[in-house]
Design a protein around this motif. Structure first.
Motif, short mmCIF file in Angstrom:
data_model
loop_
_atom_site.label_atom_id
_atom_site.label_comp_id
_atom_site.label_asym_id
_atom_site.label_seq_id
_atom_site.Cartn_x
_atom_site.Cartn_y
_atom_site.Cartn_z
N UNK A 79 -9.54 -6.03 -18.03
CA UNK A 79 -9.26 -4.60 -17.42
C UNK A 79 -7.90 -4.11 -17.24
N UNK A 80 -7.59 -2.97 -16.87
CA UNK A 80 -6.28 -2.60 -16.45
C UNK A 80 -6.20 -3.00 -15.24
N UNK A 81 -4.91 -3.43 -14.63
CA UNK A 81 -4.73 -3.88 -13.22
C UNK A 81 -4.45 -2.58 -12.59
N UNK A 82 -5.07 -2.33 -11.20
CA UNK A 82 -5.01 -1.30 -10.24
C UNK A 82 -4.48 -1.76 -8.95
N UNK A 83 -3.80 -0.80 -8.30
CA UNK A 83 -3.50 -1.36 -6.88
C UNK A 83 -5.03 -1.56 -6.05
N UNK A 84 -5.05 -2.43 -5.06
CA UNK A 84 -6.07 -2.83 -4.55
C UNK A 84 -6.97 -1.77 -4.08
N UNK A 85 -6.34 -0.98 -3.43
CA UNK A 85 -7.34 0.35 -2.62
C UNK A 85 -7.95 1.00 -3.92
N UNK A 86 -7.32 1.33 -5.09
CA UNK A 86 -7.90 1.76 -6.23
C UNK A 86 -8.89 1.21 -6.87
N UNK A 87 -8.65 -0.13 -7.34
CA UNK A 87 -9.69 -1.08 -7.95
C UNK A 87 -10.88 -1.39 -7.07
N UNK A 88 -10.62 -1.52 -5.74
CA UNK A 88 -11.87 -1.87 -4.84
C UNK A 88 -12.86 -0.51 -4.36
N UNK A 89 -11.96 0.57 -4.60
CA UNK A 89 -12.59 1.75 -4.00
C UNK A 89 -12.22 2.12 -2.65
N UNK A 90 -11.43 1.50 -1.98
CA UNK A 90 -11.36 1.72 -0.32
C UNK A 90 -10.41 2.80 -0.40
N UNK A 91 -9.57 3.16 -1.20
CA UNK A 91 -8.76 4.29 -0.85
C UNK A 91 -9.70 5.58 -0.70
N UNK A 92 -10.84 5.73 -1.41
CA UNK A 92 -11.83 6.87 -1.24
C UNK A 92 -12.32 6.59 -0.05
N UNK A 93 -13.01 5.46 0.36
CA UNK A 93 -13.77 5.23 1.45
C UNK A 93 -12.91 5.40 2.77
N UNK A 94 -11.62 5.08 2.80
CA UNK A 94 -10.89 5.04 4.16
C UNK A 94 -10.39 6.45 4.20
N UNK A 95 -9.99 7.10 2.90
CA UNK A 95 -9.66 8.42 2.93
C UNK A 95 -10.60 9.41 3.34
#
Length: 154
Positions: A79-95
């Motif tokens: 799969x396409x490589x993503x930044x940690x926060x994007x790939x794990x969904x943490x950007x959304x949760x923390x945001x």
């Protein structure tokens, strides 16, 4: 490319690795960083540069992916490589967490404006201020300017 990689390795102690070491130590933990084993680093540095460059035929982390071919499902492995926060969904949760109605221990917009100049570059978001406070409280006396990184994209 080799020189840039050497510069990156030379500076790792003052960034992410310093945070890992200090936060883990503050909580009595010992982190394991297998890709920083000296033998692994020496092997990686000895590989031909073209194996490290991203291209149509070689996506990010191509050699590492090849090493696990057959061990992991292709939809995960390739799969396409993503930044940690994007790939794990943490950007959304923390945001969502840090933009919600401020609680007593979270930053208000006024507190962010007041605290922003404490670091250079200035703190940009309530999330960064929250991390700054966590590090400052957990690691008193540690230079936050060098320890607190930018964990979000502004």
């Amino acid at each position: 490319m080799h020189g840039e990689l050497l510069d990156t390795l030379d500076g790792m102690h003052a960034g992410g690795l310093q945070r890992v070491d200090r936060v883990a130590g503050a909580h009595g933990l010992e982190p394991r960083l297998p890709f920083l084993d000296l033998d692994v680093v020496e092997l990686a540095m000895a590989l031909p540069p073209e194996w490290k460059l991203i291209s149509e035929q070689r996506p990010a982390k191509w050699l590492l992916r090849r090493a696990f071919d057959g061990w992991l499902p292709d939809e995960v492995l390739w799969r396409r490589k993503e930044q940690f926060g994007e790939g794990t969904g943490m950007n959304d949760v923390l945001g969502e967490h840090f933009s919600a109605v401020p609680k007593a221990d979270e930053a208000t917009p006024d507190e962010l404006r007041a605290a922003a100049p404490e670091l250079d570059p200035p703190l940009r978001t309530a999330e960064e201020l929250a991390y700054y406070r966590i590090f400052s409280d957990a690691l008193p006396g540690i230079n936050a300017q060098r320890t607190v990184g930018r964990f979000v994209e502004a």
